[in-house]
Scaffold this active site. Structure first.
Site, PDB file in Angstrom:
ATOM      1  N   ASP A 171      -5.981  29.073  27.665  1.00  0.00           N
ATOM      2  CA  ASP A 171      -6.729  27.962  27.075  1.00  0.00           C
ATOM      3  C   ASP A 171      -6.654  28.005  25.539  1.00  0.00           C
ATOM      4  OD1 ASP A 171      -8.284  25.697  27.085  1.00  0.00           O
ATOM      5  OD2 ASP A 171     -10.175  26.749  27.436  1.00  0.00           O
ATOM      6  N   ARG A 204      -6.687  23.170  20.464  1.00  0.00           N
ATOM      7  CA  ARG A 204      -7.377  23.577  19.236  1.00  0.00           C
ATOM      8  C   ARG A 204      -6.443  24.330  18.295  1.00  0.00           C
ATOM      9  NH1 ARG A 204     -12.140  26.139  22.449  1.00  0.00           N
ATOM     10  NH2 ARG A 204     -10.665  25.658  24.121  1.00  0.00           N
ATOM     11  N   ARG A 261      -1.369  17.786  19.859  1.00  0.00           N
ATOM     12  CA  ARG A 261      -1.712  18.733  20.930  1.00  0.00           C
ATOM     13  C   ARG A 261      -0.484  19.271  21.656  1.00  0.00           C
ATOM     14  NH1 ARG A 261      -6.852  19.042  22.774  1.00  0.00           N
ATOM     15  NH2 ARG A 261      -6.080  19.578  24.831  1.00  0.00           N
ATOM     16  N   HIS A 289       0.892  22.952  23.151  1.00  0.00           N
ATOM     17  CA  HIS A 289       1.370  23.315  24.493  1.00  0.00           C
ATOM     18  C   HIS A 289       2.746  23.977  24.419  1.00  0.00           C
ATOM     19  CE1 HIS A 289      -2.080  21.540  26.259  1.00  0.00           C
ATOM     20  NE2 HIS A 289      -1.760  20.290  25.992  1.00  0.00           N
ATOM     21  N   SER A 338      -4.787  22.154  35.777  1.00  0.00           N
ATOM     22  CA  SER A 338      -5.841  22.141  36.797  1.00  0.00           C
ATOM     23  C   SER A 338      -5.932  20.772  37.469  1.00  0.00           C
ATOM     24  CB  SER A 338      -7.194  22.491  36.158  1.00  0.00           C
ATOM     25  OG  SER A 338      -7.686  21.385  35.416  1.00  0.00           O
ATOM     26  N   THR A 339      -6.615  20.744  38.612  1.00  0.00           N
ATOM     27  CA  THR A 339      -6.815  19.457  39.296  1.00  0.00           C
ATOM     28  C   THR A 339      -7.643  18.513  38.416  1.00  0.00           C
ATOM     29  OG1 THR A 339      -8.637  20.558  40.469  1.00  0.00           O
ATOM     30  CG2 THR A 339      -6.606  20.236  41.698  1.00  0.00           C
ATOM     31  N   TRP A 377      -5.863  16.083  35.309  1.00  0.00           N
ATOM     32  CA  TRP A 377      -5.379  14.704  35.491  1.00  0.00           C
ATOM     33  C   TRP A 377      -6.246  13.717  34.721  1.00  0.00           C
ATOM     34  CZ3 TRP A 377      -0.691  14.185  37.415  1.00  0.00           C
ATOM     35  CH2 TRP A 377      -0.214  15.120  38.328  1.00  0.00           C
ATOM     36  N   LEU A 419       8.090  41.610  39.456  1.00  0.00           N
ATOM     37  CA  LEU A 419       6.821  40.958  39.116  1.00  0.00           C
ATOM     38  C   LEU A 419       6.717  39.667  39.918  1.00  0.00           C
ATOM     39  CD1 LEU A 419       4.328  40.546  37.050  1.00  0.00           C
ATOM     40  CD2 LEU A 419       5.911  39.117  35.767  1.00  0.00           C
ATOM     41  N   ARG A 434      -9.404  35.068  29.794  1.00  0.00           N
ATOM     42  CA  ARG A 434      -9.510  33.685  29.329  1.00  0.00           C
ATOM     43  C   ARG A 434      -9.440  33.685  27.805  1.00  0.00           C
ATOM     44  NH1 ARG A 434     -12.529  28.364  31.454  1.00  0.00           N
ATOM     45  NH2 ARG A 434     -11.563  27.005  29.922  1.00  0.00           N
ATOM     46  N   GLU A 471     -12.676  41.807  37.048  1.00  0.00           N
ATOM     47  CA  GLU A 471     -13.202  42.067  35.703  1.00  0.00           C
ATOM     48  C   GLU A 471     -12.741  40.925  34.802  1.00  0.00           C
ATOM     49  OE1 GLU A 471     -15.222  44.603  34.874  1.00  0.00           O
ATOM     50  OE2 GLU A 471     -15.180  45.202  36.977  1.00  0.00           O
TER      51      GLU A 471
HETATM   52  C1  IPE Z   1      -8.576  25.309  32.095  1.00  0.00           C
HETATM   53  O1  IPE Z   1      -8.694  24.838  30.814  1.00  0.00           O
HETATM   54  C2  IPE Z   1      -7.291  24.836  32.705  1.00  0.00           C
HETATM   55  C3  IPE Z   1      -6.074  25.452  32.192  1.00  0.00           C
HETATM   56  C4  IPE Z   1      -6.000  26.377  31.283  1.00  0.00           C
HETATM   57  C5  IPE Z   1      -4.865  24.978  32.794  1.00  0.00           C
HETATM   58  P1  IPE Z   1      -9.428  23.462  30.468  1.00  0.00           P
HETATM   59  O2  IPE Z   1      -9.303  23.284  29.001  1.00  0.00           O
HETATM   60  O3  IPE Z   1      -8.916  22.379  31.318  1.00  0.00           O
HETATM   61  O4  IPE Z   1     -10.934  23.779  30.881  1.00  0.00           O
HETATM   62  P2  IPE Z   1     -12.298  23.147  30.376  1.00  0.00           P
HETATM   63  O5  IPE Z   1     -12.168  21.668  30.492  1.00  0.00           O
HETATM   64  O6  IPE Z   1     -12.497  23.588  28.957  1.00  0.00           O
HETATM   65  O7  IPE Z   1     -13.345  23.742  31.268  1.00  0.00           O
HETATM   66  C1  IPE Z   2      -4.885  24.818  27.758  1.00  0.00           C
HETATM   67  O1  IPE Z   2      -5.081  24.325  26.494  1.00  0.00           O
HETATM   68  C2  IPE Z   2      -3.701  24.189  28.444  1.00  0.00           C
HETATM   69  C3  IPE Z   2      -4.057  23.205  29.483  1.00  0.00           C
HETATM   70  C4  IPE Z   2      -5.251  22.938  29.932  1.00  0.00           C
HETATM   71  C5  IPE Z   2      -2.967  22.479  30.074  1.00  0.00           C
HETATM   72  P1  IPE Z   2      -5.992  23.046  26.222  1.00  0.00           P
HETATM   73  O2  IPE Z   2      -5.124  21.849  26.208  1.00  0.00           O
HETATM   74  O3  IPE Z   2      -7.132  22.994  27.166  1.00  0.00           O
HETATM   75  O4  IPE Z   2      -6.521  23.360  24.758  1.00  0.00           O
HETATM   76  P2  IPE Z   2      -7.969  23.112  24.180  1.00  0.00           P
HETATM   77  O5  IPE Z   2      -8.922  23.786  25.103  1.00  0.00           O
HETATM   78  O6  IPE Z   2      -8.160  21.631  24.155  1.00  0.00           O
HETATM   79  O7  IPE Z   2      -7.941  23.735  22.840  1.00  0.00           O
HETATM   80 MG    MG Z   3      -8.998  23.760  27.134  1.00  0.00          MG
END
Ligand code: IPE
Ligand code: IPE
Ligand code: MG
Length: 243
Positions: free
Chosen positions: A21, A25, A34, A38, A66-67, A70, A132, A185, A204
């Site tokens: 995550d 940001r 953004r 990625h 994640s689901t 979308w 792996l 995380r 953990e």
């Molecule tokens: C979790 O991150 C999903 C992935 C890293 C793929 P999100 O950015 O989607 O989670 P929330 O919205 O902050 O909970």
């Molecule tokens: C995680 O980074 C990647 C995905 C969820 C695909 P984010 O895109 O959620 O980045 P932030 O949380 O907005 O910084």
């Molecule tokens: Mg995020």
């Protein structure tokens, strides 16, 4: 990295799961779009996969989409699909040579046929690799996974009294993968965001404010070292806590 910082093989978690995550940001803090975040996140994933092989981690599960993702703007979703496809195109041969077995968790049905085929081909190509296991959680949700398991148990006619932990485990997307020992995380959020909610019951956790693109080998090693200092009790009492 000095030898003393290198995680010791006997204490390495067998299965590490990562919520990657903070890409958005990371980009924002640099005045970039953004998607640049990625892409930087993908570069970092390369480093972390290689470090996992080097440290002797046996299973690595990464949360890539994640689901709930979308719900993001179409352009970002398209960009993420494109990046996923690109990663397979560019990295597959090397991952295969390094002995990485690719697996997917989540639903492939919703992906474009071309991407779906690439994922299935990559899984087939690497199925006998043993160094792996890399589980890619793409269009994955923990609740969706539990629904999937229940649906399949019902379809198979599993009797109510046959339902137990092992039976559920055998119907999840992660069948064959042991529970994660350590969930990492990045970017500081204190929530699961629907990741491996069944499997992480006794994992953990290591949560760091570092954004995913900056979570390099050094910090990964630190996370693994922290893990070795934890006292995993699984609801029991450890010896030193008896009087
Ligand atoms: C979790 O991150 C999903 C992935 C890293 C793929 P999100 O950015 O989607 O989670 P929330 O919205 O902050 O909970
Ligand atoms: C995680 O980074 C990647 C995905 C969820 C695909 P984010 O895109 O959620 O980045 P932030 O949380 O907005 O910084
Ligand atoms: Mg995020």
């Amino acid at each position: 990295m000095g030898k003393s910082q290198q995680p010791q093989p006997e204490n390495i978690p067998q299965h590490v799961a990562i919520i990657m995550d903070g890409n958005g940001r990371w980009a924002l803090s640099r005045g970039k779009p953004r998607l640049a975040g990625h892409r930087a996140g993908t570069e970092n994933l390369r480093r972390v996969i290689r470090a996992s092989v080097e440290f002797g981690v046996k299973y690595l599960t990464i949360y890539a989409f994640s689901t709930e993702n979308w719900g993001r703007p179409q352009a970002e979703i398209k960009g993420l699909m494109h990046i996923f496809e690109n990663v397979i195109d560019k990295e597959l041969d090397e991952l295969h040579q390094e002995g990485v077995q690719l697996r997917h968790i989540g639903r492939l049905e919703k992906l474009a046929p071309k991407l779906r085929k690439k994922v299935l081909d990559a899984i087939k190509l690497t199925e006998n690799n043993t160094r792996l296991v890399l589980n890619i959680a793409f269009n994955y949700g923990g609740r969706d996974e539990i629904i999937y398991a229940i649906q399949n148990m019902l379809k198979e006619g599993v009797a109510p009294e046959e339902v137990n932990i092992e039976m559920v485990n055998n119907h999840l997307f992660t069948v064959g993968t042991p529970d994660p020992d350590l969930v990492i995380r990045t970017s500081g959020e204190l929530r699961t965001s629907n990741f491996l909610i069944w499997q992480s019951a006794y994992s953990e956790w290591y949560i760091t404010p570092t954004y995913w693109p900056d979570f390099g080998k050094e910090e990964y090693a630190k996370a693994l070292k922290t893990y070795t200092e934890r006292d995993r009790r699984f609801g029991g009492v450890s010896d030193e806590h008896y009087d």
